[in-house]
Scaffold this active site. Structure first.
Site, short mmCIF file in Angstrom:
data_model
loop_
_atom_site.label_atom_id
_atom_site.label_comp_id
_atom_site.label_asym_id
_atom_site.label_seq_id
_atom_site.Cartn_x
_atom_site.Cartn_y
_atom_site.Cartn_z
CG HIS A 1 3.31 -3.78 -18.86
ND1 HIS A 1 3.73 -3.09 -17.75
CD2 HIS A 1 2.02 -3.42 -19.06
CE1 HIS A 1 2.74 -2.33 -17.31
NE2 HIS A 1 1.69 -2.52 -18.07
CG ASP B 1 6.98 -3.28 -17.34
OD1 ASP B 1 6.71 -2.67 -18.40
OD2 ASP B 1 6.19 -3.37 -16.39
CB SER C 1 -0.52 -2.19 -15.81
OG SER C 1 -0.13 -1.10 -16.59
#
Ligand SMILES: *[C@@H]1O[C@H](CO)[C@@H](O)[C@H](O)[C@H]1NC(C)=O
Ligand SMILES: *[C@@H]1O[C@H](CO)[C@@H](O)[C@H](O)[C@H]1NC(C)=O
Ligand SMILES: *[C@@H]1O[C@H](CO)[C@@H](O)[C@H](O)[C@H]1NC(C)=O
Ligand SMILES: *[C@@H]1O[C@H](CO)[C@@H](O)[C@H](O)[C@H]1NC(C)=O
Ligand SMILES: *[C@@H]1O[C@H](CO)[C@@H](O)[C@H](O)[C@H]1NC(C)=O
Ligand SMILES: *[C@@H]1O[C@H](CO)[C@@H](O)[C@H](O)[C@H]1NC(C)=O
Ligand SMILES: [Ca+2]
Length: 528
Positions: free
Chosen positions: A451, A411, A195
């Site tokens: 995610h 995601d 991320s």
């Protein structure tokens, strides 16, 4: 699946825990020695711009205190190690707080770890994960405390730490601490993050190509300003920040219905009804099928403004002149629990803080006025060079660096299409076809993953601390990176393990995951 023998040639370094490869020649502690050697660091270490705040020896299986602004009060530690806590001034007005964890059993490798969100939290899980695999592991608070963006207000050096410098500094100082403790420098240096951590890894390859021999960058938040605009536009589509006055608002409970309809329309496109849309780019979702007709109740159908909102959400976001700002939300991602935050009716918290405090320096900004002017200002100011949108990896490539990246196909926070786009940007910038990128840059797309982790797919492959699978480079992407850097064996596929133990080989872009009637196999891509 068969694995070529050559893969196993490089495994013993990792697997034979009782035979650490390098310690005998340089640093071979007797059982009671690590403790004393560790505590001695407190007075012996002299580091540039840095203050050692504490040094403690941690026994395997301990739970240690890790208080701070991020709500992680304690952390379980698997491996015996020396914990070094320090501050490093990066300028007169900025500093990073960091920790180096030095395992008793060290295999000569250094690992820097990244952050998430707005980034002011040491990722203790990654420190534990890295040391459990015998890396000397370092992590920092990314130059500020906590996930609130107000720390950026009129603090350009704090923004610089966040945008590019904190990882570099934790790495420079972390390598010095590693050398001081073990009495010799590390052999190879690695990076792991997802991320924001994926963006940091990308930034490291671009700005500090000599810091790492291998970089593992998951779901990278690259093209950062545009990503935040995209998140804002998703909220805007359903009426944020004033959802109560918008006929387009979609109540949270309705997303279950939408998700089921999307699966109905697109699950089978990949040949298998398994609750996973392997290639969301092939899903052409028709929200009209949910339009209210007589006999349907409002909690199971949509009004025309809601259908129009879904068309916006499942389309790419464009700028004032029709230019692409960000790829579309992946159909299927609405089923992930994190999607509910995105569709709460409020604008993304990260977006709000970044715009207010880092870009506009306006704590009172009224978000109902947000539009192209602010998007263009974000582009023009690009605080700290946060965008991280550059395909010129030539310096990293030419020094022999290896880059592994992965992205969940469902995601909800960062569309997987952006990782395809980054791959294509590299190919374009370097004038390199896939065969040339394969030599140093590989992207694995993970069907049914949200995610960084989670979702119905085969989502455990060693990519983050709580995604441990088999300790083998075939099943663990961090170990695969080690094999690539140290043994020259590039990963062809990565085998993920699902919650129920089922496995699936994940394909590297532009290959495609194709059902052959028996199992999913990776085939050369037709559409890339
Ligand atoms: C770091 O900066 C602070 C505040 O400017 C200062 O008090 C401290 O002495 C500095 N530490 C080092 C090691 O340079
Ligand atoms: C240093 O670490 C030890 C062991 O965890 C702890 O007992 C002590 O309170 C810490 N000291 C400071 C100043 O944080
Ligand atoms: C130490 O601080 C000085 C001045 O801020 C800076 O130029 C130098 O790069 C810093 N060193 C490290 C290792 O960060
Ligand atoms: C992988 O190795 C680590 C430490 O080397 C160990 O803690 C962990 O249990 C192992 N996991 C598996 C699945 O073998
Ligand atoms: C806000 O402040 C930063 C420096 O902290 C500056 O770079 C930026 O241009 C300012 N934004 C505006 C809109 O003036
Ligand atoms: C890429 O960066 C290198 C320096 O690392 C530079 O020499 C080269 O011109 C750049 N290539 C492009 C296409 O910008
Ligand atoms: Ca399917």
């Amino acid at each position: 699946m068969d694995f070529p023998d050559i893969t196993f040639k490089f495994l013993p370094k990792i697997l034979i825990g009782s035979l650490p490869l390098f310690s005998t020649s340089t640093w071979s502690p007797k059982p009671e020695e690590p403790h004393a050697a560790c505590l001695a660091l407190k007075s012996s270490l002299k580091l540039e711009n840095s203050t050692i705040t504490n040094v403690s020896y941690i026994h395997a299986g301990s739970t240690i205190d890790t208080p701070g602004p991020c709500g992680v009060e304690t952390t379980d530690v698997q491996t015996a190690l020396c914990r070094v806590q320090f501050f490093t001034n990066t300028t007169d007005t900025s500093s990073v707080r960091a920790e180096a964890w030095l395992p008793d059993e060290w295999y000569g490798r250094f690992l820097a770890t990244g952050n998430g969100g707005l980034g002011g939290c040491i990722d203790y899980g990654s420190l534990d994960y890295g040391t459990s695999l015998h890396f000397a592991t370092v992590g920092s608070n990314n130059g500020h405390e906590g996930n609130d963006g107000i720390v950026f207000l009129n603090q350009p050096e704090v923004v610089n730490d966040f945008a590019f410098r904190a990882i570099h500094v934790e790495t420079v100082i972390g390598k010095q601490i590693t050398e001081a403790y073990y009495g010799r420098p590390h052999d190879k240096a690695y990076y792991l993050g997802c991320s924001t951590g994926g963006r940091q890894g990308t930034q490291a390859a671009l700005k500090y190509p000599n810091d790492f021999d291998g970089i593992l960058a998951g779901a990278p938040a690259t093209d950062f300003n545009h990503l935040l605009h995209w998140a804002a536009m998703l909220g805007r589509a359903i009426g944020a920040p004033n959802p109560s006055s918008s006929p387009a608002f979609i109540p949270p409970a309705m997303w279950k219905v939408i998700s089921a309809e999307i699966l109905q329309q697109c699950d089978g496109v990949d040949g298998v009804l398994d609750g996973i849309i392997s290639e969301p780019d092939l899903c052409v979702f028709r929200p009209e099928r949910l339009l209210c007709t007589s006999g349907r109740t409002l909690d199971s159908c949509l009004t025309p403004p809601q259908v129009a909102a879904l068309h916006k959400i499942y389309s790419p976001v464009h700028g004032r002149h029709g230019d692409l700002v960000y790829p579309r939300f992946d159909p299927g991602a609405e089923g992930d629990p994190l999607a509910l935050d995105l569709f709460s009716g409020q604008l993304s918290f990260t977006f709000q803080d970044w715009l207010r405090y880092a870009v506009l320096n306006d704590t009172e900004f009224d978000f109902s006025n947000y539009g192209f002017d602010e998007l263009e200002l974000m582009d023009a100011i690009n605080p700290g060079g946060i965008a991280t949108w550059n395909g010129n990896f030539s310096a990293f490539r030419d020094r022999g660096g290896k880059f592994l990246t992965y992205h969940g196909r469902s995601d909800p926070l960062i569309p997987s299409g952006n990782s395809k786009r980054m791959y294509n940007l590299l190919a374009y910038t370097l004038r390199a076809p896939a065969s040339a990128l394969d030599a140093f840059y590989r992207l694995f797309l993970i069907p049914g993953m949200g995610h960084c982790i989670g979702g119905p797919g085969a989502t455990r492959f060693g990519q983050v601390s709580h995604a441990n699978a088999l300790n083998a480079s075939s099943h663990n992407i961090l170990l695969a990176l080690v094999d690539w850097v140290e043994g020259g064996v590039a990963p062809d596929t990565i085998i993920g393990t699902a919650q129920d133990g089922a496995t699936r080989a994940h394909c590297r872009y532009p290959q495609e995951s194709v059902w052959n009637g028996d199992e999913f196999v990776c085939m050369p891509g037709l559409r890339s």
